[in-house]
Design a protein around this motif. Structure first.
Motif, mmCIF file in Angstrom:
data_model
loop_
_atom_site.group_PDB
_atom_site.id
_atom_site.type_symbol
_atom_site.label_atom_id
_atom_site.label_comp_id
_atom_site.label_asym_id
_atom_site.label_seq_id
_atom_site.Cartn_x
_atom_site.Cartn_y
_atom_site.Cartn_z
ATOM 1 N N ASN A 125 0.733 -1.147 0.007
ATOM 2 C CA ASN A 125 -0.016 0.009 0.294
ATOM 3 C C ASN A 125 0.799 1.687 0.151
ATOM 4 O OD1 ASN A 125 -2.511 1.245 0.524
ATOM 5 N ND2 ASN A 125 -2.162 2.291 2.453
ATOM 6 N N VAL A 126 0.714 2.322 -0.804
ATOM 7 C CA VAL A 126 1.636 3.193 -1.200
ATOM 8 C C VAL A 126 0.840 4.467 -0.149
ATOM 9 C CG1 VAL A 126 1.852 4.947 -2.469
ATOM 10 C CG2 VAL A 126 1.507 2.661 -3.622
ATOM 11 N N THR A 127 1.165 4.473 0.264
ATOM 12 C CA THR A 127 1.499 5.586 1.609
ATOM 13 C C THR A 127 1.542 7.477 1.312
ATOM 14 O OG1 THR A 127 3.517 5.292 2.713
ATOM 15 C CG2 THR A 127 1.474 3.787 3.528
ATOM 16 N N ALA A 128 1.077 7.873 2.267
ATOM 17 C CA ALA A 128 1.334 9.749 2.361
ATOM 18 C C ALA A 128 1.102 10.643 3.343
ATOM 19 C CB ALA A 128 -0.014 10.016 1.132
ATOM 20 N N ASP A 129 1.803 11.582 3.279
ATOM 21 C CA ASP A 129 1.275 13.032 4.371
ATOM 22 C C ASP A 129 -0.343 12.404 4.913
ATOM 23 O OD1 ASP A 129 1.145 15.116 6.006
ATOM 24 O OD2 ASP A 129 2.041 16.209 4.810
ATOM 25 N N HIS A 130 -0.547 11.819 6.203
ATOM 26 C CA HIS A 130 -1.717 12.520 6.425
ATOM 27 C C HIS A 130 -2.235 13.675 6.499
ATOM 28 C CE1 HIS A 130 1.381 11.873 10.101
ATOM 29 N NE2 HIS A 130 0.057 13.278 10.254
ATOM 30 N N PHE A 131 -1.476 14.856 6.897
ATOM 31 C CA PHE A 131 -1.999 15.968 6.324
ATOM 32 C C PHE A 131 -2.177 16.540 4.531
ATOM 33 C CE2 PHE A 131 -0.573 17.221 10.662
ATOM 34 C CZ PHE A 131 -1.278 16.612 11.551
ATOM 35 N N ALA A 132 -2.467 15.601 3.596
ATOM 36 C CA ALA A 132 -2.409 15.995 2.464
ATOM 37 C C ALA A 132 -3.834 16.700 1.910
ATOM 38 C CB ALA A 132 -1.986 14.528 1.633
ATOM 39 N N GLY A 133 -3.127 17.710 1.746
ATOM 40 C CA GLY A 133 -4.412 18.305 0.906
ATOM 41 C C GLY A 133 -5.186 19.685 1.686
ATOM 42 N N ARG A 369 -8.502 10.533 6.770
ATOM 43 C CA ARG A 369 -6.967 11.083 6.379
ATOM 44 C C ARG A 369 -6.598 9.682 7.773
ATOM 45 N NH1 ARG A 369 -8.105 13.021 3.446
ATOM 46 N NH2 ARG A 369 -6.887 14.855 2.648
ATOM 47 N N ILE A 370 -6.485 8.586 7.600
ATOM 48 C CA ILE A 370 -5.588 7.410 8.916
ATOM 49 C C ILE A 370 -3.624 7.692 8.692
ATOM 50 C CG2 ILE A 370 -5.619 5.307 9.430
ATOM 51 C CD1 ILE A 370 -8.396 6.031 9.637
ATOM 52 N N SER A 371 -3.356 8.076 9.648
ATOM 53 C CA SER A 371 -1.450 8.143 10.255
ATOM 54 C C SER A 371 -0.803 6.951 10.500
ATOM 55 C CB SER A 371 -1.839 9.695 10.694
ATOM 56 O OG SER A 371 -1.845 8.883 12.516
ATOM 57 N N HIS A 372 0.057 7.074 9.394
ATOM 58 C CA HIS A 372 0.520 6.390 10.174
ATOM 59 C C HIS A 372 1.577 5.794 11.959
ATOM 60 C CE1 HIS A 372 4.225 9.380 10.392
ATOM 61 N NE2 HIS A 372 4.522 8.590 11.319
ATOM 62 N N GLU A 373 0.886 7.147 12.370
ATOM 63 C CA GLU A 373 0.777 6.764 13.585
ATOM 64 C C GLU A 373 -0.268 6.778 14.153
ATOM 65 O OE1 GLU A 373 1.855 11.164 14.419
ATOM 66 O OE2 GLU A 373 4.179 10.463 14.649
ATOM 67 N N GLN A 374 -0.908 5.697 13.864
ATOM 68 C CA GLN A 374 -2.556 5.043 13.656
ATOM 69 C C GLN A 374 -3.109 5.945 14.819
ATOM 70 O OE1 GLN A 374 0.953 2.133 16.393
ATOM 71 N NE2 GLN A 374 -0.978 1.045 15.157
ATOM 72 N N ASN A 375 -3.243 6.967 14.323
ATOM 73 C CA ASN A 375 -4.981 7.730 14.487
ATOM 74 C C ASN A 375 -5.472 8.114 13.328
ATOM 75 O OD1 ASN A 375 -4.268 8.196 17.604
ATOM 76 N ND2 ASN A 375 -1.859 9.220 16.789
ATOM 77 N N VAL A 376 -7.030 8.775 13.812
ATOM 78 C CA VAL A 376 -7.465 9.491 12.352
ATOM 79 C C VAL A 376 -7.543 10.880 12.522
ATOM 80 C CG1 VAL A 376 -10.427 9.369 11.929
ATOM 81 C CG2 VAL A 376 -8.749 7.065 12.763
ATOM 82 N N ILE A 377 -7.974 11.460 10.951
ATOM 83 C CA ILE A 377 -7.888 12.858 10.898
ATOM 84 C C ILE A 377 -8.388 13.416 10.256
ATOM 85 C CG2 ILE A 377 -5.847 15.048 9.916
ATOM 86 C CD1 ILE A 377 -4.491 12.850 11.965
ATOM 87 N N LEU A 378 -9.417 14.185 10.436
ATOM 88 C CA LEU A 378 -10.609 15.413 9.459
ATOM 89 C C LEU A 378 -9.762 16.238 8.812
ATOM 90 C CD1 LEU A 378 -13.303 15.152 12.087
ATOM 91 C CD2 LEU A 378 -13.064 14.165 10.304
ATOM 92 N N PRO A 379 -9.331 16.418 7.711
ATOM 93 C CA PRO A 379 -8.471 17.361 7.376
ATOM 94 C C PRO A 379 -9.029 18.856 7.607
ATOM 95 C CG PRO A 379 -9.101 15.646 5.550
ATOM 96 C CD PRO A 379 -9.961 15.386 7.049
ATOM 97 N N HIS A 380 -10.099 18.718 6.922
ATOM 98 C CA HIS A 380 -11.052 19.339 6.383
ATOM 99 C C HIS A 380 -11.796 20.516 7.753
ATOM 100 C CE1 HIS A 380 -8.414 19.745 2.946
ATOM 101 N NE2 HIS A 380 -9.051 18.467 2.690
#
Length: 555
Positions: A125-133, A369-380
Motif C-alpha cells: 500500500n502506497v502511503t502519504a502525508d496524513h495532512f495531504a491536501g 485520513r489514517i496516519s502512520h501513527e495509528q490515529n484518524v484525521i479530519l483534514p478540513h
C-alpha cells in the motif's frame, strides 16, 4: 478522492470471485495450506497466532464516510466489533473466519476498497502525508502521485514476485510526516528553478538492519516519475538477494553496491524504458488530479471557537495538542487520538468508526485520513464546528488530548496476535500511557514519540522513536531493549541502543526514570526530549537508566 471507473470495479470484483473459489477449495480440502498460502497472501489474508487476519488497503490513508461506515459494519458482522489501524495506513481485522473472508472482500468492493497487495513480495500500500491536501506547508497535494503509483503497481506483471516486500511513501511538503527516509523508495514533491518535480529517496527501511534512505535523484521532472520508479524496482528485482530473505530488501542492495553504482544502473535502465512511456501516464495523472480538487470551504466567524477555548480548559488542552494549522486560516486539521490512556493503540470500535464517519460527512467535507501513527484525521474542519466535534468525540472516548505526547504510542500487535512476535507490545504501551496519566506529567514533558515493536521486524517503528522499545525473547523471558534519539522526520535518525534490556516488570519504571531524567537535563520547558538528547548525548540518560552501575562505579 479517487473514484473507481468501470475497469477498477470489474478488476476488484473478479479478484473477489477468484478468491472465493480458492477459499472454497481450501475448506473442502482440495487445496492444502501450503498450496493456499500464496493465494491468501495475494489477498491480504495472514494466518496469525490465534486466527486469520485480514489486512485491508487504505490507499495513501484516505477514506470517506461511506467507506469508514462499511469498515465498522464489517467489524461487527464478521469480526469482534473493532478494527486495528496500522502504521501502513491500513486497517486489520484480527478474528475473521476463513469462509467469511470472501464476503468481507465483497463488502469492501461495494465501497471501492480491497485487500490486494497488502501482503506478499510485492509493492505494498502506497502511503502519504496524513495532512495531504490540507497542510499549509505543502507544495502540492501528494495523493494524486500516490494514486498514480498505486494504479501502476497493482498487479504489475514484472513485480509480483520481488525479492521481498517493497514500500513507497509520497509527500508534498518539506516537513516529513510520512517517514519517507524509512521506505524502500520515497517520492517528495519539490520545486527547482520554477519547475515542479520530485526528489527520490532509495534504500530506507527498518527491521533487523535499519537504514536511512539516500537521495537517488535530487530533481526528477514530473513526466519521468513512472519510468524512473519502474527502473528502480526493476534494477532491484534483478540485483536483489534471493538467497537470504534477511538480506533481500533494497536497503541491503544499496548498501552492498553503493548509491553511486545503484544510480548508474537505474539511469541505464531508465534510458532503456523511458521511450516506452509515451505520455499516457501523464494523461492518467491529469485525470487523477481532477478527483482531488479542494473542497468548497465555507466562510464564517471563528469567534465561537475562540470563546469556547477560553472558557473550557479541557477543550483548550485538546485544541493545543490535537489541532494543526490548515492552509485556510478559518479551518483546522483535527487529529483524533486512538490512544486513550490504557487503550490498545490504533484500535477503534464499530461505534467509534461510525461516529467519525458521521462527523466527517456533516462537518468535515466527507474526508478522512489514517496516519502512520495509528490515529484518524479530519483534514478540513471549520473552526466554528470544533466545539461540536470535540463534545461528540468526548462522549465516545475519542477526545484524548495527547497527539505527539508520551501516551501517543505506536505499537505493533506483538505477541497478543502476531506469530512472528517475541514479546508483547500492547500491554507495555498501555502501562506506559496509564503511568504517565497517573503522574500528570504528560503535558509538562511535551513532544515525545515512543514507539514499541514486539520483534526485530520493527513493525512498531521503534528505530525512529525518540524512545524506542524492542521486545525480544531471552531464554523464554521477555526482554525489552531501549533505543534513544531516533527520528522519523526530515532529520531522520536511527536510535542508539542504551544498554542491557529490561524485563516486562522493569521496563515501565525504566521509562519513568528516563523521562524524569530528561526533565532534569533540559535547559528549559521549550527544549524537547529529542533536542536534549542531541545536546547532551547518551551518557546522562544511561546514568538514569542504570543507576546501579553508577553506584557501582562510585564505590
Amino acid at each position: 478522492m479517487y473514484l473507481y471507473n468501470d475497469f477498477d470495479e470489474a478488476f476488484v470484483r473478479e479478484r473477489v470471485a477468484q478468491f472465493r473459489d480458492q477459499v472454497e477449495r481450501r475448506v473442502d480440502g482440495s487445496l492444502t495450506e501450503d498450496e493456499f498460502k500464496p493465494f491468501r497472501l495475494m489477498n491480504g489474508l495472514y494466518l496469525q497466532l490465534h486466527a486469520y487476519m485480514l489486512r485491508v488497503a487504505i490507499p495513501y490513508g484516505t477514506l470517506n464516510s461511506r467507506q469508514m461506515t462499511q469498515l465498522a459494519y464489517i467489524s461487527e458482522t464478521w469480526d469482534k466489533g473493532y478494527g486495528h489501524f496500522t502504521t501502513r495506513q491500513n486497517i486489520q481485522y484480527n478474528w475473521p473466519k476463513l469462509p467469511d473472508v470472501p464476503d468481507m472482500l465483497e463488502a469492501l468492493a461495494d465501497v471501492e476498497m480491497h485487500a490486494i497487495q497488502t501482503s506478499g513480495n510485492t509493492i505494498r500500500n502506497v502511503t502519504a502525508d496524513h495532512f495531504a491536501g490540507a497542510a499549509g506547508d505543502e507544495i502540492l497535494d501528494p495523493r494524486p502521485v500516490a494514486e498514480l503509483l498505486r494504479q501502476w503497481s497493482t498487479d504489475h506483471p514484472e513485480f509480483q514476485a520481488l525479492p521481498r516486500k517493497f514500500k513507497i511513501a509520497v509527500s508534498g511538503a518539506e516537513n516529513d510526516r510520512a517517514v519517507m527516509r524509512a521506505h524502500d523508495v520515497a517520492v517528495q514533491i519539490v520545486e527547482k528553478n520554477d519547475a515542479r518535480g520530485y526528489r527520490i529517496f532509495v534504500g530506507g527501511g527498518l527491521g533487523r538492519t535499519p537504514m536511512i534512505g539516500k537521495v537517488l535523484r535530487d530533481f526528477l521532472p514530473e513526466a519521468d516519475l513512472l519510468p524512473y520508479v519502474e527502473a528502480v524496482v526493476s534494477v532491484w528485482n534483478l540485483l536483489g538477494r534471493r538467497d537470504n530473505k534477511y538480506k533481500a530488501r533494497i536497503k541491503i542492495t544499496v548498501h552492498e553496491n553503493g548509491i553511486d553504482r545503484i544510480s548508474e544502473l537505474v539511469e541505464a535502465r531508465f534510458d532503456e524504458i523511458r521511450k516506452g512511456f509515451t505520455g499516457v501516464d501523464q494523461e492518467l495523472y491529469s485525470q487523477i488530479q481532477d478527483h482531488f480538487a479542494e473542497p468548497t470551504y465555507k466562510s464564517g466567524s471563528v469567534e465561537a471557537f475562540d470563546a469556547y477555548k477560553a472558557a473550557n480548559p479541557a477543550f483548550r488542552s485538546w485544541a493545543d495538542t490535537n489541532l494543526a494549522a490548515h492552509k485556510n486560516s478559518e479551518y483546522a486539521i483535527v487529529s483524533i487520538s486512538l490512544k486513550a490512556h490504557g487503550a490498545t493503540p490504533g484500535d477503534a470500535s464499530a461505534d467509534q468508526m461510525r461516529l467519525i464517519a458521521d462527523l466527517a460527512l456533516r462537518l468535515g467535507h466527507d474526508e478522512l485520513r489514517i496516519s502512520h501513527e495509528q490515529n484518524v484525521i479530519l483534514p478540513h474542519v471549520h473552526k466554528s464546528d470544533l466545539p461540536e466535534i470535540y463534545n461528540a468525540l468526548r462522549e465516545h472516548g475519542l477526545a484524548t488530548a495527547n497527539i505527539g505526547l508520551i501516551s501517543d504510542i505506536i505499537a505493533c500487535p506483538g505477541m497478543d496476535y502476531c506469530a512472528l512476535a517475541t514479546a508483547r507490545s500492547i500491554p507495555i504501551a498501555q502501562e506506559i500511557a496509564t503511568r504517565f496519566d497517573e503522574l500528570k506529567l504528560e503535558h509538562e514533558v511535551g513532544p515525545l514519540k515512543i514507539k514499541i515493536s514486539g520483534c526485530i521486524n520493527a513493525c512498531g517503528h521503534h528505530h525512529v522513536g525518540h524512545i524506542g522499545i524492542l521486545g525480544l525473547d531471552r531464554a523464554g523471558i521477555e526482554n525489552y531493549q531501549i533505543t534513544l534519539g531516533g527520528d522519523g522526520t526530515e532529520d531522520a535518525a536511527i536510535g542508539e541502543r542504551a544498554g542491557p534490556g529490561f524485563s516486562a516488570d522493569e521496563i515501565v519504571p525504566a521509562i519513568e526514570r528516563l523521562v524524569l531524567g530528561y526533565l532534569d537535563l533540559r535547559e528549559n520547558a521549550e527544549e524537547t526530549f529529542l533536542q536534549t538528547y542531541r545536546r547532551v548525548g547518551m551518557e546522562p540518560f544511561k546514568a538514569v537508566l542504570y543507576p546501579e552501575k553508577v553506584a557501582a562505579n562510585a564505590a
